[in-house]
Each structure stands twice: as structure tokens, then as C-alpha cells.
Design a protein around this motif. Structure first.
Motif, mmCIF file in Angstrom:
data_model
loop_
_atom_site.group_PDB
_atom_site.id
_atom_site.type_symbol
_atom_site.label_atom_id
_atom_site.label_comp_id
_atom_site.label_asym_id
_atom_site.label_seq_id
_atom_site.Cartn_x
_atom_site.Cartn_y
_atom_site.Cartn_z
ATOM 1 N N VAL A 169 0.833 -1.216 0.000
ATOM 2 C CA VAL A 169 0.000 0.000 0.000
ATOM 3 C C VAL A 169 0.860 1.255 0.000
ATOM 4 C CG1 VAL A 169 -1.721 1.313 1.312
ATOM 5 C CG2 VAL A 169 -1.899 -1.185 1.157
ATOM 6 N N GLY A 170 1.937 1.257 0.786
ATOM 7 C CA GLY A 170 2.786 2.440 0.866
ATOM 8 C C GLY A 170 3.948 2.208 1.802
ATOM 9 N N ILE B 140 1.956 6.890 -0.286
ATOM 10 C CA ILE B 140 0.843 5.946 -0.387
ATOM 11 C C ILE B 140 0.586 5.769 -1.879
ATOM 12 C CG2 ILE B 140 -1.571 5.471 0.158
ATOM 13 C CD1 ILE B 140 0.262 5.491 2.613
ATOM 14 N N GLN C 194 -4.885 5.921 -2.293
ATOM 15 C CA GLN C 194 -4.925 7.282 -1.765
ATOM 16 C C GLN C 194 -6.357 7.723 -1.481
ATOM 17 O OE1 GLN C 194 -2.687 9.717 -4.522
ATOM 18 N NE2 GLN C 194 -0.748 8.709 -4.031
ATOM 19 N N HIS D 49 -5.024 6.095 4.737
ATOM 20 C CA HIS D 49 -3.857 5.274 5.054
ATOM 21 C C HIS D 49 -2.641 6.116 5.451
ATOM 22 C CE1 HIS D 49 -5.983 1.742 3.738
ATOM 23 N NE2 HIS D 49 -6.182 2.265 2.545
ATOM 24 N N GLY D 50 -2.507 7.308 4.856
ATOM 25 C CA GLY D 50 -1.380 8.165 5.203
ATOM 26 C C GLY D 50 -1.380 8.523 6.681
#
Length: 408
Positions: free
Chosen positions: A208-209, A232, A237, A241-242
């Protein structure tokens, strides 16, 4: 194309926007390969193709960079409908293939069949490192909760070095000033974010990132972690998640006694917004930041508590205070709104006062004409206009954070 010669017009047809020509994909299932909806494009390609982000010599150019969703095993191939070399003997097309080969590690395949074989091995891929945090997000389309996992890894994890070489290629497409780091420097920390998903009854992991952090030494016995890169991937995005990744990483450092505070290297506007949100979320429960304390201004207790308990420095504690005070201020009350505005502008006016102090020093060594020129540069009316403009921009940013907190 007015003013071009007939030959120039014909050659112009062989120019391609590289941000459109580069096709990126994270593949979970074989059918994803031909599914256009799973394709995404880079935001930047100037580091490989120049400031114009143009490749010359092709019509219908596609530079396909497809990755398996978890291990990021790579397929790279170049397709086009026409090449300028075929029509004009004296004109050479750009070598687009070598430009991309320069940043992707060896071991990639160039055909669909080989790539499908790599996909079949994804069932053996597992996330790297130590699990720091697990969370779920409900997916309305799938009608189920999706589980995500944040881990801390290092170069001693089997296979991680090679995985990281593939992962970091995304930086070139999505961070404007990106560069690859020296992974053999043991002051680097690596944090990864994965999604767990099901395929034919098995649990697989999708990338994912990730985030890289460099640990700087601070005399005499402290460390200051500095966030260097954070990304991310585009398909994930806008889903929160960030914030999950950044908060998890920050909490990891909060637990260490030798950490002074956590900073970031040349943060983008988007990163500043993310950091504001996470820091406000963390600070809002501290006693010193209670609503009843906010209208008296930034206090020493706020600064001390933010640093000691949350590893947040004074500059960022000030932003947190200003955002929380905005949330606690009824701006329809003219007196409260004025008090808030003056408090913010008192901080913003600092650089202007510095200019005035520097001007006072200049008076001793400048002749009248030079002094007049300097005075014109620091016109008071212009200062007030700039100050008001800065205030309005900051309030707009702060409101976005307040609204996101309310939604959360």
C-alpha cells in the motif's frame, strides 16, 4: 503548430507526453493485466525525460510497468503503433527503454506469460519486519472489512533489500524531487504498509505504501528522527492510510526515551496537512491543550507536554494550539474572532519585524538613495496586505484540519 514547416509538423506527431505514456499497474489477479481501470499514470517523469516530460519518436507510445501487488515483481515493456525511424531515415527516436531500465532493478520480465508465472508465486510473499499496528477499513463495494498491517523492517530481513529496490522506483513518479537513498547506512528506518486480501482461499499481502526515516544524532545523548520519504500508492490514496501510517510511525518514536522530537525533510503541502491532522489528534487529549486553556495563548505547559509526551517540537506545538483554538473559537463573536486573529498575526508579523531591525542597522551604512530604495521594499501598506493574505491562507488550511477531525 502555426509557423512550423511541413517537416516539423510531421515530426511533431511523434511527440508523446511521458506522464500519459507510462502505464503503471499493481496486479493481484490475472484479469487485472488487461483491465484498464487498474492502470494509473505518474504525476512526474521529468527526472528521466526532462522538464518538458516528452518522449520523441513514437506514436501510440506505452511504457508498461506492471508490478505484482505484493512482492512488486516487475514486467516492463515498450509498445507503440509507429516509430519515426521507420519513416525518416535521418531522424532518431529517443531510447525510452534504457531510461526506465536505469531505475528498475534487474530481474524484471518483458512478457505477459512470464509475468503470470510470477503472479502465481505471490502466495508465498509475506510482509517484512515487525508488526507495529493493524487496522481495518470497511469497504462498501466489497461489503467487508479490509485489514491493513504496518510493519518496521530493515536490511537484515530476507528479501527486503531486493523488494525495496523495486518499491523505491515509485518515488520517481510521485515525488517531484525524489532520490534513492543509501540503504547501507544503518541510521535509516523503513516502515511498510500492506493490505491483506484473499485469493483462492489463501491470504496474500498487497503493498500500500511506505516511509523512510533518518535518525540524526543530537548532542549529547538524543536522536532526532527525520521523515525523508513517504508515499501511499495511488490506488490506495484518499482512504486515510497516510494518517494511519504517519501516526503509527510517530507513536513508535514516542515510546523511546532517547528521542528528542520527530521532524520532516522538506515537507510538501500535503504532508504538512497530514502532520497537522495527526499532531492535533494526538495533542487534543493532553491536559494543557484542554479547550478552557486555549484562549489564554500558547503556554509553556503546552510546549513542554507536547515535547515530553509526544516528541512534538515547539514550532509544531504552536500550529496544534492554533488549530485547536480555532476549533474552540466562535468566529461569529466579533471579540473572540478579533482576539484569535491578533494572536495569529502576532506570530506572522515576526519576519516583518526582523526586516525592520535589519533596516535600522542599514541606516548607518546606506546613503539616502539606497535607504529610500530599501524603505520602498518594506512598505507598510504592502506588509499589512501580505499579512492578511497569509492569515487567510492559514485559516483555510486550519479549517480543513478541523473538518477532518470532525469527520473522524
Amino acid at each position: 503548430m502555426a509557423g512550423l514547416t511541413p517537416m516539423e509538423k510531421k515530426l511533431a506527431e511523434y511527440k508523446c507526453d511521458t506522464n500519459e505514456a507510462i502505464k503503471l499497474k499493481l496486479v493481484r489477479f490475472q484479469e487485472d493485466i488487461e483491465d484498464e481501470s487498474t492502470t494509473f499514470n505518474p504525476e512526474f517523469s521529468h527526472q528521466l525525460f526532462g522538464d518538458d516530460e516528452v518522449a520523441f519518436g513514437y506514436k501510440g507510445l506505452q511504457m508498461q510497468l506492471y508490478y505484482s501487488a505484493g512482492s512488486l515483481s516487475t514486467m516492463f515493456r515498450v509498445l507503440y503503433t509507429a516509430n519515426v525511424n521507420e519513416k525518416f531515415d535521418s531522424v532518431q527516436a529517443d531510447d525510452v527503454e534504457s531510461k526506465i531500465r536505469d531505475i528498475i532493478p534487474a530481474g524484471f520480465c518483458a512478457g505477459i506469460d512470464d509475468f503470470i508465472s510470477l503472479l502465481e508465486k505471490e502466495v508465498n510473499f509475506r510482509s517484512f519486519g515487525t508488526i507495529l499496528h493493524t487496522y481495518t477499513i470497511h469497504n462498501d463495494e466489497a461489503g467487508e472489512d479490509i485489514t491493513y498491517q504496518i510493519t518496521k523492517a530493515d536490511m537484515t530481513c530476507p528479501g527486503f533489500r531486493e523488494y525495496h529496490e523495486r518499491l523505491q522506483t515509485f518515488l520517481m513518479w510521485f515525488i517531484e524531487t525524489a532520490s534513492f537513498i543509501d540503504v547501507d547506512d544503518d541510521r535509516w528506518d523503513f516502515f511498510l504498509l500492506f493490505e491483506k486480501y484473499n485469493k483462492d482461499g489463501a491470504t496474500l499481502f498487497a503493498t500500500v505504501g511506505y516511509m523512510t526515516v533518518y535518525n540524526y544524532y543530537v548532542y549529547p545523548d538524543k536522536t532526532r528522527p527525520r521523515v525523508s520519504q513517504m508515499l501511499i500508492l495511488p490506488p490506495f490514496q484518499g482512504e486515510g492510510h497516510g494518517a494511519q501510517l504517519y501516526e503509527s510511525v510517530h507513536r513508535y518514536y514516542m515510546s523511546s526515551e532517547n528521542i528528542l522530537d520527530v521532524t520532516a525533510e522538506d515537507p510538501s503541502d500535503n504532508f504538512v496537512r497530514l502532520r497537522d491532522y495527526v499532531f492535533v489528534k494526538l495533542c487534543q487529549d493532553l491536559p494543557s491543550f484542554a479547550p478552557e486553556n486555549l484562549h489564554s495563548g500558547l503556554s509553556g505547559e503546552m510546549v513542554t507536554e507536547a515535547r515530553q509526551k509526544l516528541k512534538i517540537n515547539k514550532k509544531h506545538a504552536r500550529r496544534v494550539y492554533e488549530i485547536l483554538r480555532l476549533r474552540a473559537t466562535d468566529l461569529s463573536d466579533q471579540e473572540k474572532a478579533r482576539a484569535y486573529r491578533l494572536d495569529i498575526k502576532k506570530r506572522l508579523v515576526g519576519p516583518y519585524k526582523k526586516n525592520q531591525r535589519e533596516l535600522a542597522k542599514m541606516r548607518r551604512c546606506l546613503n539616502p538613495e539606497e535607504l529610500t530604495n530599501q524603505m520602498n521594499q518594506i512598505d507598510l501598506k504592502t506588509q499589512h496586505e501580505q499579512l492578511e493574505e497569509s492569515y487567510q491562507q492559514i485559516i483555510a488550511e486550519y479549517r480543513r484540519t478541523v473538518e477532518r477531525l470532525a469527520q473522524a
